[in-house]
Write a protein that holds these residues in place. Sequence first.
Motif, PDB file in Angstrom:
ATOM      1  N   VAL A 132       0.832  -1.200   0.000  1.00 55.47           N
ATOM      2  CA  VAL A 132       0.000   0.000   0.000  1.00 55.47           C
ATOM      3  C   VAL A 132       0.869   1.253   0.000  1.00 55.47           C
ATOM      4  O   VAL A 132       0.359   2.357   0.159  1.00 55.47           O
ATOM      5  N   LEU A 133       2.144   1.074  -0.185  1.00 50.52           N
ATOM      6  CA  LEU A 133       3.074   2.193  -0.078  1.00 50.52           C
ATOM      7  C   LEU A 133       2.916   3.160  -1.244  1.00 50.52           C
ATOM      8  O   LEU A 133       2.703   2.748  -2.389  1.00 50.52           O
ATOM      9  N   PRO A 134       3.032   4.454  -0.957  1.00 50.69           N
ATOM     10  CA  PRO A 134       2.896   5.467  -2.002  1.00 50.69           C
ATOM     11  C   PRO A 134       4.149   5.516  -2.873  1.00 50.69           C
ATOM     12  O   PRO A 134       5.101   4.760  -2.650  1.00 50.69           O
ATOM     13  N   PRO A 135       4.182   6.417  -3.851  1.00 50.10           N
ATOM     14  CA  PRO A 135       5.371   6.524  -4.699  1.00 50.10           C
ATOM     15  C   PRO A 135       6.657   6.645  -3.875  1.00 50.10           C
ATOM     16  O   PRO A 135       6.676   7.296  -2.827  1.00 50.10           O
ATOM     17  N   PHE A 136       7.681   5.969  -4.345  1.00 52.79           N
ATOM     18  CA  PHE A 136       9.005   5.976  -3.722  1.00 52.79           C
ATOM     19  C   PHE A 136       8.982   5.464  -2.281  1.00 52.79           C
ATOM     20  O   PHE A 136       9.793   5.868  -1.456  1.00 52.79           O
ATOM     21  N   LEU A 137       8.051   4.579  -1.952  1.00 52.87           N
ATOM     22  CA  LEU A 137       7.876   3.998  -0.611  1.00 52.87           C
ATOM     23  C   LEU A 137       7.511   5.054   0.433  1.00 52.87           C
ATOM     24  O   LEU A 137       7.555   4.800   1.625  1.00 52.87           O
ATOM     25  N   GLY A 138       7.161   6.257  -0.011  1.00 48.07           N
ATOM     26  CA  GLY A 138       6.892   7.347   0.911  1.00 48.07           C
ATOM     27  C   GLY A 138       8.103   8.241   1.129  1.00 48.07           C
ATOM     28  O   GLY A 138       8.029   9.230   1.846  1.00 48.07           O
ATOM     29  N   LEU A 139       9.218   7.894   0.496  1.00 50.88           N
ATOM     30  CA  LEU A 139      10.443   8.680   0.601  1.00 50.88           C
ATOM     31  C   LEU A 139      10.470   9.736  -0.496  1.00 50.88           C
ATOM     32  O   LEU A 139       9.657   9.716  -1.419  1.00 50.88           O
ATOM     33  N   SER A 140      11.431  10.625  -0.420  1.00 53.84           N
ATOM     34  CA  SER A 140      11.653  11.525  -1.541  1.00 53.84           C
ATOM     35  C   SER A 140      12.245  10.700  -2.682  1.00 53.84           C
ATOM     36  O   SER A 140      12.778   9.604  -2.452  1.00 53.84           O
ATOM     37  N   ALA A 141      12.184  11.219  -3.882  1.00 53.91           N
ATOM     38  CA  ALA A 141      12.781  10.519  -5.025  1.00 53.91           C
ATOM     39  C   ALA A 141      14.275  10.320  -4.791  1.00 53.91           C
ATOM     40  O   ALA A 141      14.822   9.257  -5.091  1.00 53.91           O
ATOM     41  N   GLU A 142      14.927  11.314  -4.192  1.00 53.45           N
ATOM     42  CA  GLU A 142      16.359  11.217  -3.905  1.00 53.45           C
ATOM     43  C   GLU A 142      16.629  10.165  -2.834  1.00 53.45           C
ATOM     44  O   GLU A 142      17.603   9.409  -2.916  1.00 53.45           O
ATOM     45  N   ARG A 166      -0.743   7.017  -7.430  1.00 47.89           N
ATOM     46  CA  ARG A 166      -1.074   8.454  -7.413  1.00 47.89           C
ATOM     47  C   ARG A 166      -2.341   8.697  -6.596  1.00 47.89           C
ATOM     48  O   ARG A 166      -2.413   9.642  -5.815  1.00 47.89           O
ATOM     49  N   LEU A 167      -3.341   7.825  -6.764  1.00 47.23           N
ATOM     50  CA  LEU A 167      -4.572   7.961  -5.996  1.00 47.23           C
ATOM     51  C   LEU A 167      -4.300   7.787  -4.501  1.00 47.23           C
ATOM     52  O   LEU A 167      -4.780   8.570  -3.683  1.00 47.23           O
ATOM     53  N   ARG A 168      -3.526   6.760  -4.144  1.00 47.03           N
ATOM     54  CA  ARG A 168      -3.166   6.559  -2.739  1.00 47.03           C
ATOM     55  C   ARG A 168      -2.480   7.793  -2.172  1.00 47.03           C
ATOM     56  O   ARG A 168      -2.761   8.220  -1.064  1.00 47.03           O
ATOM     57  N   ASN A 169      -1.587   8.344  -2.945  1.00 44.98           N
ATOM     58  CA  ASN A 169      -0.855   9.524  -2.496  1.00 44.98           C
ATOM     59  C   ASN A 169      -1.809  10.696  -2.262  1.00 44.98           C
ATOM     60  O   ASN A 169      -1.693  11.413  -1.272  1.00 44.98           O
ATOM     61  N   ASP A 170      -2.766  10.881  -3.167  1.00 48.24           N
ATOM     62  CA  ASP A 170      -3.745  11.953  -3.010  1.00 48.24           C
ATOM     63  C   ASP A 170      -4.602  11.752  -1.763  1.00 48.24           C
ATOM     64  O   ASP A 170      -4.914  12.707  -1.049  1.00 48.24           O
ATOM     65  N   LEU A 171      -4.983  10.516  -1.488  1.00 49.79           N
ATOM     66  CA  LEU A 171      -5.810  10.225  -0.318  1.00 49.79           C
ATOM     67  C   LEU A 171      -5.040  10.376   0.998  1.00 49.79           C
ATOM     68  O   LEU A 171      -5.619  10.681   2.035  1.00 49.79           O
ATOM     69  N   LEU A 172      -3.736  10.178   0.949  1.00 48.56           N
ATOM     70  CA  LEU A 172      -2.921  10.280   2.158  1.00 48.56           C
ATOM     71  C   LEU A 172      -2.903  11.695   2.719  1.00 48.56           C
ATOM     72  O   LEU A 172      -2.705  11.879   3.920  1.00 48.56           O
ATOM     73  N   VAL A 173      -3.129  12.681   1.881  1.00 47.25           N
ATOM     74  CA  VAL A 173      -3.137  14.066   2.339  1.00 47.25           C
ATOM     75  C   VAL A 173      -4.176  14.245   3.444  1.00 47.25           C
ATOM     76  O   VAL A 173      -3.948  14.974   4.414  1.00 47.25           O
ATOM     77  N   MET A 174      -5.299  13.552   3.334  1.00 46.59           N
ATOM     78  CA  MET A 174      -6.362  13.666   4.338  1.00 46.59           C
ATOM     79  C   MET A 174      -5.958  13.035   5.667  1.00 46.59           C
ATOM     80  O   MET A 174      -6.564  13.305   6.678  1.00 46.59           O
ATOM     81  N   ARG A 175      -4.933  12.195   5.660  1.00 47.80           N
ATOM     82  CA  ARG A 175      -4.513  11.501   6.876  1.00 47.80           C
ATOM     83  C   ARG A 175      -3.145  11.970   7.373  1.00 47.80           C
ATOM     84  O   ARG A 175      -2.482  11.292   8.130  1.00 47.80           O
ATOM     85  N   GLU A 176      -2.744  13.139   6.927  1.00 46.66           N
ATOM     86  CA  GLU A 176      -1.430  13.676   7.279  1.00 46.66           C
ATOM     87  C   GLU A 176      -1.203  13.774   8.792  1.00 46.66           C
ATOM     88  O   GLU A 176      -0.135  13.386   9.273  1.00 46.66           O
ATOM     89  N   PRO A 177      -2.178  14.265   9.584  1.00 43.20           N
ATOM     90  CA  PRO A 177      -1.940  14.326  11.039  1.00 43.20           C
ATOM     91  C   PRO A 177      -1.709  12.932  11.651  1.00 43.20           C
ATOM     92  O   PRO A 177      -0.842  12.763  12.516  1.00 43.20           O
ATOM     93  N   GLU A 178      -2.453  11.960  11.195  1.00 42.06           N
ATOM     94  CA  GLU A 178      -2.291  10.581  11.671  1.00 42.06           C
ATOM     95  C   GLU A 178      -0.912  10.045  11.299  1.00 42.06           C
ATOM     96  O   GLU A 178      -0.215   9.437  12.126  1.00 42.06           O
ATOM     97  N   LEU A 179      -0.502  10.292  10.075  1.00 41.06           N
ATOM     98  CA  LEU A 179       0.814   9.866   9.616  1.00 41.06           C
ATOM     99  C   LEU A 179       1.906  10.495  10.487  1.00 41.06           C
ATOM    100  O   LEU A 179       2.843   9.817  10.909  1.00 41.06           O
ATOM    101  N   GLN A 180       1.754  11.783  10.794  1.00 43.00           N
ATOM    102  CA  GLN A 180       2.760  12.474  11.602  1.00 43.00           C
ATOM    103  C   GLN A 180       2.820  11.909  13.020  1.00 43.00           C
ATOM    104  O   GLN A 180       3.905  11.763  13.586  1.00 43.00           O
ATOM    105  N   GLU A 181       1.674  11.568  13.591  1.00 41.40           N
ATOM    106  CA  GLU A 181       1.671  10.963  14.935  1.00 41.40           C
ATOM    107  C   GLU A 181       2.382   9.613  14.926  1.00 41.40           C
ATOM    108  O   GLU A 181       3.134   9.292  15.857  1.00 41.40           O
TER     109      GLU A 181
END
Length: 183
Positions: free
Chosen positions: A27-37, A66-81
């Motif tokens: 379920v990992l977003p582009p680049f496993l969630g890392l920056s491209a670098e 791309r869709l997963r990445n777009d949806l993750l924006v709504m869960r940003e606070p949860e991701l940060q916790e």
Amino acid sequence: MTALTRAQELSQFWQPICHSYQQGLTVLPPFLGLSAEGFQALCDDFASVGLTVIVDTAQHHSPVRRLRNDLLVMREPELQELLDLLHQHSNPDAHYQQLAATVIAYGCLGSQHLWKDLGLPERPRLSQLFAWYFPALFQRNDRNMRWKRFLYKQLCESGGDYVCRAPSCEQCSTYAECFGPES
């Protein structure tokens, strides 16, 4: 857990995750969630220790990712916790502790068992990953609770906005879901 070399970390944890990612099994977003670098640096590390991992760059830009990445924006606070929790308990001697925190946090946002959402071959490998990268959390999970549930329970107990269903696990109506055998 005894100290792991960079090559052991890569082969034991990151090679299966990258292989599953390439096959679209995470379920990992582009680049496993890392920056491209950051992702490219990981790939370079594979090569530096004589391991191969092939990830087609088109995999990073697939419509599903791309869709997963777009949806993750709504869960940003949860991701940060989740990231904060993992960073607080990380092993400073591990080569890829930052990578592990990022990938696990993103994996927690999936809907299956965490080991499946990460693309690991079995749950014991995830427990080994926790033992190496987050030894304090590994020790705290002394009843072998499923890892995703365990992390959210930790967030709940630390005053997060997550609902704790019962004052203790034994009283919870979903006890068997957290501690039962995985299939």
